[in-house]
Write an enzyme that holds these catalytic residues in place. Structure first.
Site, PDB file in Angstrom:
ATOM      1  N   ALA A 245      -0.901  -2.430  -0.146  1.00 23.70           N
ATOM      2  CA  ALA A 245      -1.014  -3.625  -0.978  1.00 23.70           C
ATOM      3  C   ALA A 245      -0.700  -3.303  -2.429  1.00 23.70           C
ATOM      4  CB  ALA A 245      -2.427  -4.190  -0.873  1.00 23.70           C
ATOM      5  N   ASP A 246       0.141  -4.118  -3.048  1.00 23.33           N
ATOM      6  CA  ASP A 246       0.327  -3.972  -4.490  1.00 23.33           C
ATOM      7  C   ASP A 246      -0.529  -5.023  -5.181  1.00 23.33           C
ATOM      8  OD1 ASP A 246       3.662  -5.508  -4.506  1.00 23.33           O
ATOM      9  OD2 ASP A 246       1.685  -6.369  -4.181  1.00 23.33           O
ATOM     10  N   SER A 247      -0.403  -5.138  -6.491  1.00 24.28           N
ATOM     11  CA  SER A 247      -1.313  -6.036  -7.201  1.00 24.28           C
ATOM     12  C   SER A 247      -1.072  -7.494  -6.833  1.00 24.28           C
ATOM     13  CB  SER A 247      -1.217  -5.825  -8.710  1.00 24.28           C
ATOM     14  OG  SER A 247       0.124  -5.850  -9.103  1.00 24.28           O
TER      15      SER A 247
END
Lengths: 136, 286
Positions: free
Chosen positions: A88-90
């Site tokens: 997951a990225d931001s």
């Protein structure tokens, strides 16, 4: 001091079922433990009171995370699973928070949203917010 | 400032460069196990742990490539001597932003920041000024309604700009561009997200320019009734551009006080460490 500890104990005790205590004992990293002398009925038992979320909440969070990150249904997620370790990225994290807000009908402060890094943290925050909501 | 870009999906071809050792080139992605093994030898034990923590082979490889790109890129930009990428040490600032630990220098001669997507990793390096970089796949689908998302997280002015875009595809793309710009700013600032919540600042394009943007900070002035003022001074410079036709890249650098307002030169290179290195573009951003 004695009355204080009694008050806090009764608060927490009312929300704990026996099943949670055993669950809590398995996850030492996720709670703060308080032990009270008078409750040591056996030498090995320490009453550990936690703020850990219910298993159902953890499950619902896991489902939302799986959907957002397009993980396969049989991906094994635990409460300790880190969003970043799952890819997951931001932007994913923010989308997950939005989905959690919709699912649980809560509102998450942006600072809190960005600080969630594991499924457990998300579940704990959700339960905290749900509890604080005025009674419907 | 230089940006090195590593694309996992690149069709590679060989370039003879005196400082690189020619190796068997992967045809489609970086998947040569001997190359990946060579990369992992560059990493510190902590970095290797970080790679191992990733769930799944693709994510592990992505993490390995990211650290490799950071080490090899920074070590290239040393003026006096060959620096072994393995010898670089890293630390985090008090807010958790990764930095090079120069050991003997007090001020940072080089700053870097990294961003990765599934298929592309970008590392930006600057001299003396903090930098933030964010890349996003242009085709990235947002699961929520774009305007609802913007109303929740972006500033009111940004929502207004997005709301005027009628075509949903164009709107989604503008949303993504804004996301990369805002992310790049927060990363350049290096103080964590709570220092600059997304709805407290606006990034707007500078009229008459292509790819140049301005930062406007909204703050409440204690007055009766309380007013919001907008300050759009300099302090931070932005650039937005395409990478490999498939991604948006946003770069934010602190405006160097000595050269305030001077244009920024951005050099983009596509690279596979130890294998190839190609100049993609050199552009001036105002």
């Amino acid at each position: 001091m004695a009355s204080l500890s009694t008050t806090s104990l009764s608060f927490k005790a009312s929300s704990i079922k026996s099943t949670r205590i055993s669950q809590v004992l398995r996850k030492p990293s996720s709670f703060q433990s308080i032990s009270f002398g008078r409750f040591q009925s056996s030498k090995s038992l320490r009453l550990q009171i936690s703020c850990a979320a219910k298993p159902e909440t953890v499950q619902k969070v896991s489902d939302i995370v799986k959907e957002q990150l397009a993980l396969s249904a049989d991906t094994a997620l635990t409460a300790e699973s880190k969003f970043s370790a799952l890819g997951a990225d931001s932007l994913d994290t923010v989308e997950i928070v939005m989905a959690l807000e919709e699912k649980f009908n809560i509102s998450v402060e942006e600072a809190d949203a960005q600080n969630i890094t594991t499924i457990q943290e998300a579940a704990d925050l959700i339960e905290d917010l749900v509890q604080k909501k005025p009674a419907a | 400032m230089r940006i090195s870009v590593m694309s996992q999906m690149q069709r590679s071809f060989s370039i003879d460069l005196p400082s690189l050792i020619p190796l068997q080139l992967p045809s489609h992605e970086v998947k040569s196990t001997s190359l990946l093994k060579r990369y992992s030898q560059l990493l510190s034990p902590i970095e290797k742990d970080g790679v191992d923590q990733m769930r799944g082979d693709e994510l592990k490889k992505n993490a390995l490539l990211a650290r490799t790109l950071v080490r090899t890129t920074i070590s290239r930009y040393q003026t006096n001597k060959e620096v072994d990428p393995r010898s670089l040490m890293f630390k985090k600032n008090v807010y958790g932003k990764p930095e090079v630990d120069w050991q003997n220098c007090n001020n940072q001669p080089l700053h870097f920041n990294i961003s990765h997507t599934d298929s592309l990793i970008a590392c930006g390096v600057t001299v003396h000024v903090p930098v933030g970089i964010d890349v996003e796949d242009k085709e990235r689908k947002i699961k929520h309604d774009v305007l609802a998302f913007a109303k929740r997280f972006y500033s009111a002015d940004e929502v207004n700009v997005l709301a005027t875009i009628l075509d949903p595809e164009v709107q989604r793309k503008e949303f993504i561009k804004l996301w990369t710009l805002k992310e790049a700013y927060v990363k350049a600032l290096g103080k964590g997200f709570s220092a600059a919540p997304f709805n407290t600042f606006t990034i707007q394009s500078m009229p008459g320019t292509e790819g140049a943007y301005n930062l406007c900070k909204t703050s409440e002035v204690t007055a009766d009734p309380p007013e919001e003022t907008k300050k759009c001074n300099g302090g931070w410079k932005f650039a937005l551009f395409d990478l490999a036709d498939s991604h948006y890249a946003a770069v934010c650098t602190e405006d160097d006080q000595a050269n305030e307002g001077a244009p920024t030169k951005i050099i983009v290179r596509k690279t596979i460490p130890f294998v190839e290195d190609q100049l993609i573009s050199e552009r001036i951003f105002l």
